[in-house]
Design a protein around this motif. Structure first.
Motif, PDB file in Angstrom:
ATOM      1  N   HIS A  22      -9.488  -2.416  -1.549  1.00 46.37           N
ATOM      2  CA  HIS A  22      -9.841  -0.878  -0.915  1.00 46.37           C
ATOM      3  C   HIS A  22     -11.623  -0.976  -0.553  1.00 46.37           C
ATOM      4  O   HIS A  22     -11.685   0.083   0.125  1.00 46.37           O
TER       5      HIS A  22
ATOM      6  N   ARG B 137      -9.756   9.226  -4.169  1.00 45.64           N
ATOM      7  CA  ARG B 137      -9.734  10.315  -3.740  1.00 45.64           C
ATOM      8  C   ARG B 137      -9.405  11.729  -4.361  1.00 45.64           C
ATOM      9  O   ARG B 137      -9.627  12.703  -3.766  1.00 45.64           O
TER      10      ARG B 137
ATOM     11  N   CYS C 271       0.956  -0.950   0.137  1.00 42.74           N
ATOM     12  CA  CYS C 271       0.070  -0.230  -0.068  1.00 42.74           C
ATOM     13  C   CYS C 271       1.026   1.267  -0.116  1.00 42.74           C
ATOM     14  O   CYS C 271       0.807   1.901  -0.685  1.00 42.74           O
TER      15      CYS C 271
ATOM     16  N   ASP D 111      -2.568   0.534   4.478  1.00 36.36           N
ATOM     17  CA  ASP D 111      -3.223  -0.535   4.675  1.00 36.36           C
ATOM     18  C   ASP D 111      -2.804  -1.911   4.696  1.00 36.36           C
ATOM     19  O   ASP D 111      -1.774  -2.184   4.430  1.00 36.36           O
TER      20      ASP D 111
ATOM     21  N   LYS E  58       0.494   8.705   0.256  1.00 36.24           N
ATOM     22  CA  LYS E  58      -0.604   8.264   0.591  1.00 36.24           C
ATOM     23  C   LYS E  58      -1.922   9.544   0.750  1.00 36.24           C
ATOM     24  O   LYS E  58      -1.697  10.356   1.393  1.00 36.24           O
ATOM     25  N   PRO E  59      -3.021   9.160  -0.116  1.00 38.75           N
ATOM     26  CA  PRO E  59      -4.131   9.941   0.406  1.00 38.75           C
ATOM     27  C   PRO E  59      -4.810   9.624   1.781  1.00 38.75           C
ATOM     28  O   PRO E  59      -4.574   8.117   2.044  1.00 38.75           O
ATOM     29  N   ARG E  60      -5.254  10.540   2.565  1.00 39.62           N
ATOM     30  CA  ARG E  60      -5.879  10.046   3.742  1.00 39.62           C
ATOM     31  C   ARG E  60      -7.255  10.626   3.895  1.00 39.62           C
ATOM     32  O   ARG E  60      -7.662  11.457   3.405  1.00 39.62           O
ATOM     33  N   SER E  61      -7.817   9.587   4.751  1.00 37.34           N
ATOM     34  CA  SER E  61      -9.388   9.977   5.052  1.00 37.34           C
ATOM     35  C   SER E  61      -9.292  11.276   5.975  1.00 37.34           C
ATOM     36  O   SER E  61     -10.281  12.199   5.803  1.00 37.34           O
TER      37      SER E  61
ATOM     38  N   LYS F 141      -6.617  -2.140  11.358  1.00 34.04           N
ATOM     39  CA  LYS F 141      -7.248  -1.982  10.046  1.00 34.04           C
ATOM     40  C   LYS F 141      -6.994  -3.216   9.425  1.00 34.04           C
ATOM     41  O   LYS F 141      -5.757  -3.556   9.264  1.00 34.04           O
TER      42      LYS F 141
END
Ligand SMILES: O=C[C@H](O)[C@H](O)COP(=O)(O)O
Ligand SMILES: C=C(OP(=O)(O)O)C(=O)O
Ligand SMILES: [Mn+2]
Length: 454
Positions: free
Chosen positions: A356, A271, A75, A428, A121-124, A367
């Protein structure tokens, strides 16, 4: 003769700067960012445009059912884990999976690593809170460090330069492994025999025996095994950090066209694929093969608009649509999208990312993803394409060659309580070596059953 880019093409490469760019770091020092970008711009490309074109032709084959794509890797790659052993084990895992899938699919497998650039990494959430402390979220080693201190989590642009060097070293070793004899089909086959000999995997023994017979048949026919000592291997990553991607974009002197030379293929994530956003604009202007992730909320209209933006000329092999819907959703969400795209006369490579859409938190707080959900999403993906008469062109998985405990299930029955034993990912959860091979055997079974039907 070398062909220059036109002024319009060059200006287009910076058009994204005027558009909203999601998920970019907030660099504290713009001067340092500019210095890093200027340094990157002086470095040699990591890949050659001609290699990206070769991948495009391979992907065209996959779009039309003459090949099957396997994309796999971390990831989030990290600088610390870019060691010879880790890279070797990841390549070994992908090669082993590819051999099994080749047997199941009966067509060549296009091998693509999520590596040598998968450092952002894109993050929430922009921040992470532990106890009383809230700090910037970890955004990949190219941006900041995972340690939970303000210093470590503060974005540092010199990390882009370090990511380039790590990517160069990784790719160099990958090229050595895949062309220097390590990837010899006979080795790969003997590794797979070792896997299937394990009692836990007896379910796969009969396919392993069939592969063995096929190998002996080839040998008896005088197949040139020496020609199978090398394999084609491509590198891909998410084109997330646009400063890095732009700095490594070069003009192909053969054609005057721009290519991201940070990897053979890049993709835009779920995202960051806003139609009027910076990422889609940028990738629409480079000539590499492009992937776009599609989550469960994608409407058929969205998918058509994305295609028009990124592949208006419908270049064969240019566009890969990577669906990541979730095991429980794929059968409802995917058909309308595939139907609309097909009706519009487009034949992208349809690839399943079964990771994902299947992430949850374990009862022990990790996670994680359940192996059965991963398998079930691939099964749903095949069913949808079979019902519609379209081509399921490949899979895209997060995996490692190491013996980690990040995803539950598989024949070794990793349970929630086991996750703490070797939970090493910084983002991830990945399939471990054994789970990856098991997935390959199951997908090979799905592929060969479809073949028998057809
Ligand atoms: O790899 C994908 C995303 O970066 C990741 O799933 C986001 O994770 P988060 O929800 O923990 O930020
Ligand atoms: C961020 C990722 O995926 P997605 O954009 O599909 O969420 C990923 O592939 O790690
Ligand atoms: Mn991920």
């Amino acid at each position: 003769m070398s062909i220059d880019a036109t002024p319009e093409v060059l200006a287009g490469l910076d058009a994204w700067r005027e558009l909203p760019a999601a998920q970019q770091p907030r660099w504290p020092d713009d001067g340092a960012r500019r210095d890093a970008v200027a340094t990157l711009a002086t470095f040699p490309p990591l890949v050659f445009a001609g290699e990206c074109d070769v991948l495009r032709t391979r992907l065209h084959d996959a779009a039309e059912g003459r090949a099957f794509v396997l994309t796999g890797g971390d990831c989030a790659e990290t600088f610390a884990y870019a060691t010879a052993d880790n890279i070797r084990d990841r390549i070994k895992t992908i090669l082993q999976m590819a051999a099994v899938l080749t047997y199941g699919a009966g067509v060549p497998v296009v091998k693509v690593g999520r590596l040598a650039g998968q450092y952002t990494k894109p993050r929430s959430s922009d921040t992470e809170t532990r106890g009383e402390v809230t700090l910037p979220a970890y955004r990949g080693d190219m941006v900041n460090d995972f340690d939970f201190t303000l210093e470590a989590r503060t974005p540092d642009p010199t990390r882009m330069v370090r990511a380039y060097h790590n990517s160069a070293a990784t790719l160099n070793l990958v090229r050595a492994f895949t062309t220097g004899g390590f990837a010899d089909l006979r080795h790969v086959h003997s590794w797979n025999r070792g896997f299937a000999a394990n009692q836990a995997y007896s379910r796969y023994e009969s396919m392993a025996r069939d592969i063995d017979k096929a190998m002996r048949f080839m040998a008896a026919c005088g197949a040139d095994f020496d020609a199978m000592r090398t394999v084609e291997f491509f590198a891909s990553h998410e084109a997330l950090l646009l400063d890095y991607e732009r700095a490594l974009t070069r003009i192909d002197s053969r054609t005057g066209l721009p290519y991201a030379t940070s990897g053979h293929m890049v993709w835009v994530g779920e995202r960051t694929r806003q139609l009027d956003g910076a990422h889609l604009d940028f990738v629409s202007r480079i000539h590499n093969p492009i992937g776009i992730k599609l989550g469960p909320k994608t409407s058929p209209k969205d998918a058509l608009a994305l295609i028009d933006k990124v592949d208006p000329d419908r270049v064969p092999g240019r566009l890969t649509l990577i669906t990541r819907m979730g095991a429980g959703t794929i059968r409802e969400a995917l058909p309308a999208i595939v139907e609309a795209v097909t009706a519009a006369g487009h034949t992208p490579v349809w690839v399943s990312d079964p990771m994902h859409g299947n992430t949850h938190t374990s009862s022990t707080g990790y996670k994680t993803r359940a192996f059965d959900d991963v398998v079930e999403e691939v099964r749903g993906f095949f069913e949808v394409h079979d019902d519609l008469g379209t081509v399921p062109g490949g899979i895209h998985v997060e995996l490692t060659g190491n013996d980690v405990t990040e995803c539950t299930g598989g024949s070794l029955h990793i349970a929630d309580a086991d996750l703490e034993k070797r939970y090493e990912t910084l983002c991830d959860p990945r399939l471990n070596h054994q789970q990856s091979l098991e997935l390959a055997f199951l997908v090979a079974e799905m592929l060969s059953t479809r073949d028998a039907r057809g």
